[in-house]
Write a protein that holds these residues in place. Structure first.
Motif, PDB file in Angstrom:
ATOM      1  N   ARG A   1       0.859  -1.177   0.000  1.00 22.04           N
ATOM      2  CA  ARG A   1       0.000   0.000   0.000  1.00 22.04           C
ATOM      3  C   ARG A   1       0.900   1.233   0.000  1.00 22.04           C
ATOM      4  O   ARG A   1       1.713   1.404   0.907  1.00 22.04           O
ATOM      5  CB  ARG A   1      -0.896   0.001   1.232  1.00 22.04           C
ATOM      6  CG  ARG A   1      -1.835   1.188   1.333  1.00 22.04           C
ATOM      7  CD  ARG A   1      -2.584   1.137   2.656  1.00 22.04           C
ATOM      8  NE  ARG A   1      -3.581   2.194   2.771  1.00 22.04           N
ATOM      9  CZ  ARG A   1      -4.241   2.480   3.886  1.00 22.04           C
ATOM     10  NH1 ARG A   1      -3.996   1.789   4.978  1.00 22.04           N
ATOM     11  NH2 ARG A   1      -5.132   3.447   3.912  1.00 22.04           N
ATOM     12  N   ARG A   2       0.786   2.054  -1.019  1.00 24.43           N
ATOM     13  CA  ARG A   2       1.660   3.210  -1.111  1.00 24.43           C
ATOM     14  C   ARG A   2       1.311   4.242  -0.043  1.00 24.43           C
ATOM     15  O   ARG A   2       0.140   4.545   0.199  1.00 24.43           O
ATOM     16  CB  ARG A   2       1.571   3.852  -2.484  1.00 24.43           C
ATOM     17  CG  ARG A   2       2.563   5.003  -2.650  1.00 24.43           C
ATOM     18  CD  ARG A   2       2.316   5.830  -3.880  1.00 24.43           C
ATOM     19  NE  ARG A   2       2.533   5.074  -5.117  1.00 24.43           N
ATOM     20  CZ  ARG A   2       1.604   4.880  -6.020  1.00 24.43           C
ATOM     21  NH1 ARG A   2       0.373   5.326  -5.813  1.00 24.43           N
ATOM     22  NH2 ARG A   2       1.876   4.204  -7.123  1.00 24.43           N
TER      23      ARG A   2
ATOM     24  N   GLN B   1       6.412   2.119  -1.150  1.00 30.55           N
ATOM     25  CA  GLN B   1       5.779   1.756  -2.420  1.00 30.55           C
ATOM     26  C   GLN B   1       4.756   0.641  -2.222  1.00 30.55           C
ATOM     27  O   GLN B   1       4.896  -0.201  -1.328  1.00 30.55           O
ATOM     28  CB  GLN B   1       6.834   1.300  -3.429  1.00 30.55           C
ATOM     29  CG  GLN B   1       6.315   1.111  -4.849  1.00 30.55           C
ATOM     30  CD  GLN B   1       5.680   2.371  -5.386  1.00 30.55           C
ATOM     31  OE1 GLN B   1       4.467   2.577  -5.253  1.00 30.55           O
ATOM     32  NE2 GLN B   1       6.502   3.253  -5.959  1.00 30.55           N
ATOM     33  N   GLY B   2       3.700   0.649  -3.048  1.00 30.90           N
ATOM     34  CA  GLY B   2       2.745  -0.452  -3.063  1.00 30.90           C
ATOM     35  C   GLY B   2       3.333  -1.656  -3.786  1.00 30.90           C
ATOM     36  O   GLY B   2       4.548  -1.760  -3.974  1.00 30.90           O
TER      37      GLY B   2
ATOM     38  N   THR C   1       4.077  -3.684  -7.034  1.00 30.03           N
ATOM     39  CA  THR C   1       4.137  -3.613  -8.489  1.00 30.03           C
ATOM     40  C   THR C   1       3.697  -4.929  -9.115  1.00 30.03           C
ATOM     41  O   THR C   1       3.535  -5.018 -10.329  1.00 30.03           O
ATOM     42  CB  THR C   1       5.565  -3.252  -8.939  1.00 30.03           C
ATOM     43  OG1 THR C   1       6.036  -2.156  -8.153  1.00 30.03           O
ATOM     44  CG2 THR C   1       5.597  -2.834 -10.396  1.00 30.03           C
TER      45      THR C   1
ATOM     46  N   TYR D   1      -1.659  -2.621  -9.191  1.00 32.53           N
ATOM     47  CA  TYR D   1      -0.252  -2.557  -9.565  1.00 32.53           C
ATOM     48  C   TYR D   1       0.198  -1.114  -9.348  1.00 32.53           C
ATOM     49  O   TYR D   1      -0.362  -0.196  -9.948  1.00 32.53           O
ATOM     50  CB  TYR D   1      -0.053  -2.937 -11.031  1.00 32.53           C
ATOM     51  CG  TYR D   1      -0.394  -4.363 -11.370  1.00 32.53           C
ATOM     52  CD1 TYR D   1       0.599  -5.313 -11.535  1.00 32.53           C
ATOM     53  CD2 TYR D   1      -1.721  -4.769 -11.547  1.00 32.53           C
ATOM     54  CE1 TYR D   1       0.298  -6.624 -11.873  1.00 32.53           C
ATOM     55  CE2 TYR D   1      -2.037  -6.079 -11.869  1.00 32.53           C
ATOM     56  CZ  TYR D   1      -1.026  -6.995 -12.032  1.00 32.53           C
ATOM     57  OH  TYR D   1      -1.331  -8.292 -12.356  1.00 32.53           O
ATOM     58  N   GLN D   2       1.231  -0.903  -8.536  1.00 31.36           N
ATOM     59  CA  GLN D   2       1.670   0.446  -8.218  1.00 31.36           C
ATOM     60  C   GLN D   2       3.162   0.599  -8.450  1.00 31.36           C
ATOM     61  O   GLN D   2       3.947  -0.316  -8.183  1.00 31.36           O
ATOM     62  CB  GLN D   2       1.335   0.796  -6.760  1.00 31.36           C
ATOM     63  CG  GLN D   2      -0.167   0.874  -6.487  1.00 31.36           C
ATOM     64  CD  GLN D   2      -0.484   1.314  -5.078  1.00 31.36           C
ATOM     65  OE1 GLN D   2       0.178   0.915  -4.121  1.00 31.36           O
ATOM     66  NE2 GLN D   2      -1.497   2.155  -4.928  1.00 31.36           N
TER      67      GLN D   2
ATOM     68  N   SER E   1       6.222   4.156  -9.037  1.00 31.40           N
ATOM     69  CA  SER E   1       6.411   5.610  -9.034  1.00 31.40           C
ATOM     70  C   SER E   1       7.633   5.960  -9.858  1.00 31.40           C
ATOM     71  O   SER E   1       8.657   5.266  -9.790  1.00 31.40           O
ATOM     72  CB  SER E   1       6.582   6.146  -7.600  1.00 31.40           C
ATOM     73  OG  SER E   1       5.443   5.874  -6.815  1.00 31.40           O
TER      74      SER E   1
ATOM     75  N   ASP F   1       3.056   9.128  -9.303  1.00 32.07           N
ATOM     76  CA  ASP F   1       2.544   7.871  -8.737  1.00 32.07           C
ATOM     77  C   ASP F   1       1.599   7.243  -9.748  1.00 32.07           C
ATOM     78  O   ASP F   1       0.618   7.870 -10.173  1.00 32.07           O
ATOM     79  CB  ASP F   1       1.818   8.130  -7.419  1.00 32.07           C
ATOM     80  CG  ASP F   1       2.768   8.504  -6.296  1.00 32.07           C
ATOM     81  OD1 ASP F   1       3.957   8.145  -6.393  1.00 32.07           O
ATOM     82  OD2 ASP F   1       2.335   9.167  -5.328  1.00 32.07           O
TER      83      ASP F   1
ATOM     84  N   ASP G   1      -0.900   4.081 -10.794  1.00 28.98           N
ATOM     85  CA  ASP G   1      -1.746   2.984 -10.334  1.00 28.98           C
ATOM     86  C   ASP G   1      -2.411   2.342 -11.537  1.00 28.98           C
ATOM     87  O   ASP G   1      -3.057   3.024 -12.332  1.00 28.98           O
ATOM     88  CB  ASP G   1      -2.833   3.481  -9.371  1.00 28.98           C
ATOM     89  CG  ASP G   1      -2.263   3.910  -8.031  1.00 28.98           C
ATOM     90  OD1 ASP G   1      -1.048   4.136  -7.959  1.00 28.98           O
ATOM     91  OD2 ASP G   1      -3.043   4.042  -7.071  1.00 28.98           O
TER      92      ASP G   1
ATOM     93  N   GLU H   1      -2.642   5.642   0.508  1.00 28.25           N
ATOM     94  CA  GLU H   1      -3.633   5.358  -0.512  1.00 28.25           C
ATOM     95  C   GLU H   1      -4.353   4.073  -0.186  1.00 28.25           C
ATOM     96  O   GLU H   1      -3.775   3.138   0.350  1.00 28.25           O
ATOM     97  CB  GLU H   1      -2.962   5.235  -1.890  1.00 28.25           C
ATOM     98  CG  GLU H   1      -2.270   6.523  -2.315  1.00 28.25           C
ATOM     99  CD  GLU H   1      -1.695   6.396  -3.697  1.00 28.25           C
ATOM    100  OE1 GLU H   1      -1.940   5.365  -4.329  1.00 28.25           O
ATOM    101  OE2 GLU H   1      -1.010   7.329  -4.138  1.00 28.25           O
TER     102      GLU H   1
END
Length: 519
Positions: free
Chosen positions: A418-419, A433-434, A436, A454-455, A457, A473, A475, A513
């Motif tokens: 979770r970002r 970072q969330g 990826t 999928y996250q 940055s 960022d 998403d 987020e």
């Protein structure tokens, strides 16, 4: 007298041995001159040449649905059918008793077919209806090709050994007859019930826990079919979203870093990372750990995808990665593995350290949260007053990263799927970072309201100061979603002092987020 008798006995035994050897050599010469020897050589040449022919050319590629599947046939004492699902592992079925190994491997997913299925939801039904015909065509082509290449291999072997056309043709006929007989035995002994009794090798050995029992699969086939259609459509949307992201011109005064984390063995992540790297003109990729799901030897091949990227790949070990995973990453030419090290990559100075824990091994004595925090304090103290000022610290977990507050201007981490971001009073920006990889295989089981997206940055650094200027960022909708979002954030005070407590900081509170999952 006794010595004369012994000498006579010895000479008599030697004479008898010579006569026996002479008769044996004569019998062997007559046998070699006979038909039995010639036909035995023809059979051996046919078997050996047929085996070489199958090894070199006994494969066909057949389109089945949106995938290209390679079928291959080879001799093996214990007959079986093998389905290769790299990098997860293999499924083996005892389907027949003939000494033949039939293998099927998915070699490519055709994006045009996947996009067609996304655009037309009824395409999944048409694909299901045609799979039987595709399989029949593939197996038929494999049988025909195997017979041809086995015959050619045997004929060439016969020509090399005998220099005689008729013996070469006889070797080819022998190979065809043996292969046809083995195929007939396989057809007569085929056991359809073996499909429900597979042997698992590699990561796919956890499939019974992931997909449930066979009865559930059969009973819920319609539901799975709908989920498959949604999954294929979602992957197509992800490709479309990443390919349409804004393109930024190259600027030597800006260093672009792509921050990814917690890929957790999701093959789709590499397509996303590659697309983002190309679209944004990324100079360096930073991965804050959990590349794999269990860190097993079977997963090491997953790291080979790193070597296909055109930029440096800075990586730290996560708590799901083993030392074997770390060695697999180190083997890639463009990889920079940090484990308590400082390195300058792409114009920035990084410090990175792997997570001391390895959670997939229940027998391992892992440190608790206090132990991880204590290690982080030692590592933060080790870079204070060093030869080079560190621009970015990379850790896997927040616990290990928090001691770097006031030591470096930017800390990158992951683990939480979770970002979130926080600018502390001491001037350090924490960017968690969330995932990826959409939390990897666990993203398939989203019992909550939303699946894991999928996250990633894209971070923009000043090439002269090494300070973060802005970030995008990104998403992309997780499994079950088809959304895509890019949000830009500008650093209000990129040159802020680090290590001095600010009097007033409007961004001091952490922002997070939604849409994450528990690691």
């Amino acid at each position: 007298m006794l010595s004369q008798i012994r000498a006579y006995d010895f000479r008599g035994a030697l004479d008898r041995s010579r006569k026996f050897l002479g008769r044996s050599r004569e019998a062997f010469r007559r046998w070699r001159a006979g038909r039995l020897w010639r036909w035995s050589c023809v059979v051996v040449a046919g078997l050996l040449g047929g085996w070489l022919g199958l090894a070199l050319g006994g494969q066909v590629i057949t389109p089945i649905g949106p995938a290209d599947v390679t079928f291959s046939l080879s001799p093996q004492w214990q007959g079986e059918t093998v389905v290769d699902v790299a990098p997860l592992g293999q499924l083996a079925f005892d389907t027949h008793a003939a000494p033949l190994r039939i293998e099927a491997a998915i070699t490519e997913i055709r994006s045009s077919a996947a996009q067609e299925m996304f655009a037309d939801p009824t395409a999944i039904d048409r694909m299901a209806a045609g799979i039987g015909a595709d399989l029949t065509a593939g197996v038929t082509a494999l049988i025909v090709r195997s017979l041809i290449v086995a015959a050619l291999g045997a004929a060439l072997m016969g020509l090399l050994l005998f220099h005689n056309l008729w013996r070469a043709l006889a070797s080819a006929l022998t190979s065809v007859l043996v292969l046809a007989s083995a195929g007939g035995v396989a057809a007569m002994t085929f056991n359809p019930s073996a499909i429900v009794q597979p042997r698992f090798t590699g990561l796919i050995g956890d499939a019974p826990q992931v997909v449930g029992s066979v009865d559930d699969v059969v009973g819920r086939f319609t539901e799975y079919q709908e989920q498959l259609a949604g999954l294929v459509g979602n992957v197509a949307m992800i490709y479309e979203a990443t390919s349409s992201l804004p393109v930024y011109d190259e600027d030597e005064s800006v260093i672009r870093v792509l921050h990814v984390s917690d890929i957790q063995l999701n093959p789709a992540s590499w397509s996303i990372i590659g697309s983002l790297q190309e679209q944004y003109g990324v100079d360096v990729i930073v991965d804050s750990g959990d590349l794999t799901d269990r860190g097993s030897a079977a997963e090491d091949v997953f790291a080979d995808e790193i070597g296909k990227l055109d930029v440096p790949y800075v990586w730290v070990r996560g708590k799901h990665d083993s030392m074997g995973t770390q060695r697999a990453v180190e083997a890639q030419e463009n990889a920079v593995v940090l484990d308590g090290d400082v390195a300058e990559v792409g114009g920035l100075t990084f410090f990175g350290a792997g997570d001391p824990r390895y959670v997939p091994d229940p027998t391992r004595l892992n440190p608790d949260e206090a132990g991880v925090a204590a290690l982080g304090e030692e590592q933060a103290a080790s870079i204070v007053g060093g030869d080079a000022d560190v621009d970015v610290a990379i850790l896997h977990s927040r616990t290990q990263a928090e001691p770097f507050d006031g030591v470096v201007p930017l800390v990158l981490a992951g683990n939480e799927h979770r970002r979130s971001t926080e600018l502390t009073d001491l001037g350090t920006r924490f960017l968690i970072q969330g995932s990826t990889g959409g939390a990897g295989l666990s993203g398939l089981d989203h019992s909550g309201d939303r699946p894991t997206p999928y996250q990633a940055s894209v971070l923009y650094f000043d090439a002269e100061t090494g300070r973060l200027q802005a970030r995008d960022d990104i998403d992309l909708g997780g499994i079950g979603l088809t959304s895509a979002q890019v949000e830009r954030h500008i650093e209000e005070d990129p040159g802020r002092p680090v290590g001095e407590e600010a009097e007033e900081d409007p961004e001091g509170e952490e922002t997070a987020e939604e849409g994450g999952s528990t690691p």
